[in-house]
Design an enzyme around this catalytic site. Structure first.
Site, short mmCIF file in Angstrom:
data_model
loop_
_atom_site.label_atom_id
_atom_site.label_comp_id
_atom_site.label_asym_id
_atom_site.label_seq_id
_atom_site.Cartn_x
_atom_site.Cartn_y
_atom_site.Cartn_z
N ASN A 158 13.24 -10.42 24.39
CA ASN A 158 15.06 -11.02 25.26
C ASN A 158 15.85 -12.29 23.83
OD1 ASN A 158 13.53 -10.78 28.38
ND2 ASN A 158 15.10 -9.92 27.10
N ASP A 166 13.75 -4.58 36.19
CA ASP A 166 14.19 -4.26 35.55
C ASP A 166 15.91 -4.12 36.35
OD1 ASP A 166 16.17 -3.69 32.87
OD2 ASP A 166 14.59 -1.80 32.81
C1 FPP Z 1 15.86 -6.94 33.02
O1 FPP Z 1 17.15 -6.86 33.61
C2 FPP Z 1 15.86 -8.00 33.51
C3 FPP Z 1 15.48 -9.45 32.80
C4 FPP Z 1 15.58 -9.17 31.11
C5 FPP Z 1 15.28 -10.47 33.02
C6 FPP Z 1 14.45 -11.01 34.56
C7 FPP Z 1 14.93 -12.19 34.98
C8 FPP Z 1 15.18 -12.69 36.36
C9 FPP Z 1 14.46 -11.07 37.97
C10 FPP Z 1 16.06 -13.66 36.70
C11 FPP Z 1 15.34 -14.99 36.42
C12 FPP Z 1 13.56 -14.64 36.71
C13 FPP Z 1 13.06 -16.19 36.62
C14 FPP Z 1 11.42 -16.78 37.25
C15 FPP Z 1 14.18 -17.75 37.28
P1 FPP Z 1 18.86 -6.07 32.32
O2 FPP Z 1 19.11 -7.43 32.05
O3 FPP Z 1 17.79 -5.88 31.13
O4 FPP Z 1 19.17 -5.11 33.28
P2 FPP Z 1 19.60 -4.11 32.60
O5 FPP Z 1 18.75 -2.55 32.09
O6 FPP Z 1 20.89 -3.49 33.52
O7 FPP Z 1 21.01 -4.46 31.13
#
Ligand code: FPP
Length: 266
Positions: A85, A37
């Site tokens: 998501n 996250d």
């Molecule tokens: C949460 O951060 C992260 C995600 C919803 C996606 C996680 C994905 C990756 C680390 C990269 C993709 C993975 C692969 C395997 C290619 P957020 O966007 O919710 O962050 P925030 O809470 O700060 O807005």
């Protein structure tokens, strides 16, 4: 990093008598799950678009896989894309899928050579067809590897996974193939998409949020939780080692009074 005890506490179900089975094999697996996250906040802090945060998140994932192997983790399950998501803007969803495609293209061969078995946890239905093809191919090419198991949770939601399991169980009961009395935590776990994984030992969430967000609800029953105030794109060896050090100091009792070594089978 201690992987576990070499002697197991045995409780006689009839008498409640306890004994230690010194011949029981040492706990071989160390299963860590990660809610990665903070990509969006990382990008915002740098005046960049959210996609740049996810891109940096992929680099962090690569660093963390290497670190996990070095630190004795045997299984790592990462939350890449949840069933919730899909509510994100279409462009961000497309970018995340694009990053997954790029990750498989650029890193699968290296992961295969390094002994990593790559698997996907989650529902195929709803994913772009080419992604389904790519992740199945990734598993096919790495399925004989056993040095490290990487589970990428994609289109995954624990509640949906549990409901699917319940539906399959109900179908088997209705057909007369399953006796409801035979349903136990162990047999129930066998119906989940995580059925062939060892028990979850440690669940890490980055970015300072303290939520499970529908990740591994069943599997986390006896997992230790470590929440770290670091944004995922900054993750790697040192934060993972810090989390594992905290885990090693925890006293895991699995519901017992003393620090025994009875591990649940799910
Ligand atoms: C949460 O951060 C992260 C995600 C919803 C996606 C996680 C994905 C990756 C680390 C990269 C993709 C993975 C692969 C395997 C290619 P957020 O966007 O919710 O962050 P925030 O809470 O700060 O807005």
């Amino acid at each position: 990093m201690p992987l576990g005890p070499t002697d197991a506490l045995i409780i006689n179900p009839q008498t409640g008598e306890k004994s230690h089975d010194v011949k029981a094999p040492a706990q071989k697996s160390l299963h860590v799950a990660v809610i990665m996250d903070g990509n969006g906040r990382w990008a915002k802090a740098k005046n960049q678009i959210r996609t740049m945060g996810h891109k940096a998140g992929v680099d962090a994932l690569k660093r963390t896989i290497t670190a996990a192997v070095d630190l004795g983790v045997t299984h790592m399950t990462v939350f890449a894309f949840s069933t919730e998501n899909w509510r994100r803007p279409e462009a961000e969803v497309n970018d995340l899928m694009g990053l997954l495609r790029a990750f498989i293209k650029s890193d699968l061969e290296r992961l295969r050579r390094e002994g990593v078995c790559v698997r996907i946890v989650g529902q195929e239905e709803g994913l772009p067809a080419d992604i389904v093809g790519m992740v199945n191919e990734a598993h096919e090419k790495t399925k004989d590897n056993s040095r490290f198991y990487l589970q990428v949770a994609l289109n995954y939601g624990a509640q949906a996974d549990i409901i699917e399991a319940v539906k399959r169980i109900a179908t088997e009961v209705r057909a007369g193939d399953l006796n409801p009395d035979d349903i136990t935590p162990e047999t129930f776990g066998g119906y989940l998409s995580t059925h062939d994984l060892p028990p979850l030992d440690l669940l890490i969430r980055t970015s300072g949020e303290h939520r499970l967000s529908n990740f591994l609800l069943w599997e986390a029953a006896y997992a230790e939780f470590v929440f770290q105030d670091i944004l995922w794109p900054d993750y790697g060896y040192e934060p993972l080692k810090a989390a594992l050090d905290i885990f090693a100091r925890r006293d895991r009792r699995f519901g017992a009074v003393e620090a025994g070594h009875v591990k649940p089978a799910f």
